[in-house]
Design an enzyme around this catalytic site. Structure first.
Site, PDB file in Angstrom:
ATOM      1  N   LYS A  18      -9.651  -4.308   2.783  1.00 52.43           N
ATOM      2  CA  LYS A  18      -9.770  -2.912   3.528  1.00 52.43           C
ATOM      3  C   LYS A  18     -10.926  -2.226   3.098  1.00 52.43           C
ATOM      4  O   LYS A  18     -11.454  -1.398   3.687  1.00 52.43           O
ATOM      5  CB  LYS A  18      -8.475  -2.060   2.662  1.00 52.43           C
ATOM      6  CG  LYS A  18      -7.090  -2.642   2.530  1.00 52.43           C
ATOM      7  CD  LYS A  18      -6.485  -2.711   3.980  1.00 52.43           C
ATOM      8  CE  LYS A  18      -5.073  -3.202   3.937  1.00 52.43           C
ATOM      9  NZ  LYS A  18      -4.414  -3.101   5.176  1.00 52.43           N
TER      10      LYS A  18
HETATM   11  C1  LIG Z   1      -3.594  -8.102   0.984  1.00 54.22           C
HETATM   12  C2  LIG Z   1      -3.157  -7.874   2.338  1.00 54.22           C
HETATM   13  N1  LIG Z   1      -3.105  -8.995   3.143  1.00 54.22           N
HETATM   14  C3  LIG Z   1      -2.798  -8.596   4.824  1.00 54.22           C
HETATM   15  C4  LIG Z   1      -2.459  -7.491   5.124  1.00 54.22           C
HETATM   16  C5  LIG Z   1      -2.013  -7.294   6.566  1.00 54.22           C
HETATM   17  O1  LIG Z   1      -3.296  -6.843   7.397  1.00 54.22           O
HETATM   18  P1  LIG Z   1      -2.782  -6.167   8.311  1.00 54.22           P
HETATM   19  O2  LIG Z   1      -1.867  -5.032   8.290  1.00 54.22           O
HETATM   20  O3  LIG Z   1      -4.009  -5.736   8.992  1.00 54.22           O
HETATM   21  O4  LIG Z   1      -2.288  -7.177   9.463  1.00 54.22           O
HETATM   22  C6  LIG Z   1      -2.456  -6.322   4.193  1.00 54.22           C
HETATM   23  C7  LIG Z   1      -2.131  -5.149   4.621  1.00 54.22           C
HETATM   24  O5  LIG Z   1      -1.549  -4.600   6.009  1.00 54.22           O
HETATM   25  C8  LIG Z   1      -2.845  -6.607   2.774  1.00 54.22           C
HETATM   26  O6  LIG Z   1      -3.062  -5.493   2.202  1.00 54.22           O
HETATM   27  N1  LIG Z   2      -1.066  -3.608   3.929  1.00 58.45           N
HETATM   28  C1  LIG Z   2      -1.594  -1.960   4.158  1.00 58.45           C
HETATM   29  C2  LIG Z   2      -0.565  -1.489   5.188  1.00 58.45           C
HETATM   30  C3  LIG Z   2      -1.363  -0.280   5.864  1.00 58.45           C
HETATM   31  O1  LIG Z   2      -2.027  -1.032   6.994  1.00 58.45           O
HETATM   32  P1  LIG Z   2      -3.273  -0.661   7.533  1.00 58.45           P
HETATM   33  O2  LIG Z   2      -4.185  -1.701   7.789  1.00 58.45           O
HETATM   34  O3  LIG Z   2      -2.807  -0.074   8.745  1.00 58.45           O
HETATM   35  O4  LIG Z   2      -3.898   0.450   6.949  1.00 58.45           O
HETATM   36  C4  LIG Z   2      -1.790  -1.381   2.906  1.00 58.45           C
HETATM   37  O5  LIG Z   2      -1.941  -2.164   1.851  1.00 58.45           O
HETATM   38  O6  LIG Z   2      -1.769  -0.267   2.578  1.00 58.45           O
END
Ligand SMILES: Cc1ncc(COP(=O)(O)O)c(C=O)c1O
Ligand SMILES: N[C@@H](CCOP(=O)(O)O)C(=O)O
Length: 471
Positions: free
Chosen positions: A113
């Site tokens: 993120k």
């Molecule tokens: C460590 C981790 N891996 C994978 C994901 C999945 O990513 P996305 O929501 O973009 O599919 C998230 C959060 O959503 C995450 O925090």
């Molecule tokens: N896995 C995410 C959930 C939110 O997903 P986002 O990519 O739409 O912000 C988290 O860890 O908060």
């Protein structure tokens, strides 16, 4: 660059406006009207560029017209050269012949993120200062977005930040990363519900912002905000170029919840990057796996797993993919989403689903297999995976179409964030918090437990925001 809504009836926006938005006013999500496309030669000429320069080439077409070139370059330099602890920013580690992980956890909060939220904070600061505007950031987190958003935006002068997380459903490290950053504009709310409840309240608040009485507006830090997706496209180019692209194809396996990260890979491919296969890797909350494998998108009860960040059932960015599968026909998509609201389940025309299947494969991995994978990979290669990445690696191994094509799993978080899974795996190691977080467990926490109610959350936001602080 203009951005249009997936549901076709909200006004088109420019980058600056789309940055300051969450959902479109018709309930859709914003996407570029026309996706930039790079030639093979252009992409090939980027081999050897620094992450910052590559990020500029990939992202500038999206912000052009809103942010001057030099200012954007400065922001990118500051983001990727000052905030990440690894010189390569997103280093690749080899697990086996043609099998790699791309470590996306060298940012300040140890998850992928940071790639977007470190930049988003700088973009917001720049744009809000220029507009003399104060905004309310409202986000939902299953553990990682929250701390990355707070870390990325806490120095922004013109924001109040409210982050909802599911009470007792994030790891202790994740919670402390959010709740130990204090400031009178930072508010952590532990909602007595699950992540989907938090995300739903965020989306409803974007849909009707009247509770703010016109004094401020909401800005999203979740991947419903286009700027999040945009920044996540870059590392697909980075991995491909490091492994011989664009002269050869690369495949990716992506631990998936809200479908944002893998959607960024899908866009990279549509922008000209040769990607052979995208693997949707899910935990027991396998709604996306059921769609890819059976053409059925239907939410079920949410499970709590050892990979809590992916304990998500309603997947925000899936709508952005559906928009393309429906030929970018906003009206048709609005009808489909309305039928989903009524029936709580959706299947699409077979030919549209088959078009998606050309690129996407999927797999679901339970907690037991997640732990086994952490141990097996550690024994084989001494790479300690976090549980989300382990799901990605196992899914890649199960779904791989062509062993001669490099397969890169996105390592989305550092294992230190998920000690329970690492311990249960029996790998026999316990990773240590990096220096900047070494006293995390001694730091004081501040958060408010709040009932699972939209009214309660909105009242809290209204009462605690500095809404009269317009510059
Ligand atoms: C460590 C981790 N891996 C994978 C994901 C999945 O990513 P996305 O929501 O973009 O599919 C998230 C959060 O959503 C995450 O925090
Ligand atoms: N896995 C995410 C959930 C939110 O997903 P986002 O990519 O739409 O912000 C988290 O860890 O908060």
């Amino acid at each position: 660059m203009k951005y249009i809504s997936t549901r076709g009836s909200a006004p088109a926006l420019n980058f600056e406006e789309v940055l300051l938005t969450g959902l479109a006013s018709d309930g859709g999500l914003y996407v570029p009207e026309v996706l930039p496309r790079f030639t093979h030669e252009e992409i090939a000429s980027w081999a050897g560029l620094s992450y910052t320069d590559l990020a500029f080439n990939v992202m500038y077409p999206f912000v052009e017209g809103s942010i001057p070139e030099m200012d954007f370059r400065d922001m990118l330099r500051d983001t990727y050269e000052e905030s990440f602890s690894h010189k390569a920013v997103a280093p690749l580690t080899q697990l086996d012949r043609n099998e790699w992980v791309m470590e996306l956890f060298h940012g300040p909060t140890l998850a992928f993120k940071d790639f977007a939220l470190q930049l988003l904070g700088r973009l917001l600061d720049y744009v809000l200062e220029k507009r003399k505007e104060h905004v309310v950031i409202l986000g939902a987190t299953s553990g990682d977005t929250g701390s990355a958003a707070i870390e990325g935006c806490r120095r922004c002068k013109n924001v109040d930040i409210f982050i909802l997380h599911p009470h007792n459903r994030v790891s202790d490290v994740q919670r402390k990363q959010m709740t130990t950053i204090t400031g009178d504009n930072i508010h952590n709310l532990a909602v007595e519900g699950n992540f989907d409840d938090c995300q739903q309240m965020v989306k409803e608040s974007f849909g009707d912002q009247s509770f703010l009485e016109g004094k401020s507006r909401l800005v999203a830090v979740n991947s419903i905000n286009w700027a999040r997706i945009m920044a996540q496209i870059v590392y697909y180019f980075h991995a491909s170029l490091a492994l011989g692209g664009p002269h050869r194809s690369v495949s990716f396996s992506v631990p998936t919840g809200n479908f944002g990260d893998i959607f960024a890979g899908y866009l990279a491919r549509n922008m000209g990057l040769p990607i052979n296969q995208l693997v949707v890797a899910t935990n027991k909350n396998d709604i996306l796996h059921r769609f890819i494998s059976e053409n059925k998108y239907s939410p079920e009860a949410l499970h709590h797993t050892l990979s809590p960040s992916m304990d998500i059932m309603v997947s925000s960015n899936f709508e952005r993919l559906l928009f393309d599968l429906y030929g970018r026909d906003g009206k048709a998509l609005a009808e489909l989403m309305a039928s989903f609201k009524t029936d709580a389940s959706v299947s699409i025309d077979d030919y549209r689903w088959k078009a998606a299947r050309k690129l996407f494969d999927s797999f679901t991995v339970d907690d037991e297999k997640t732990c086994q994978t952490i141990k097996a990979v550690f024994d084989e290669s001494e790479e300690l995976l976090d549980p989300h990445t382990a799901i990605g690696v196992e899914s890649a191994r199960q779904c791989r179409r062509d062993a001669s094509i490099p397969m890169v799993t996105l390592a989305t978080a550092h294992p230190v964030k998920f000690p329970e899974a690492v311990e249960k795996s029996g790998a026999g190691v316990s990773p240590e918090l990096p220096h900047h977080l070494s006293d995390l467990f001694e730091r004081e926490e501040s958060y408010t437990v709040i009932e699972n109610s939209l009214e309660a959350v909105q009242s809290y936001v209204k009462a605690h925001g500095n809404h009269d602080k317009a510059l």
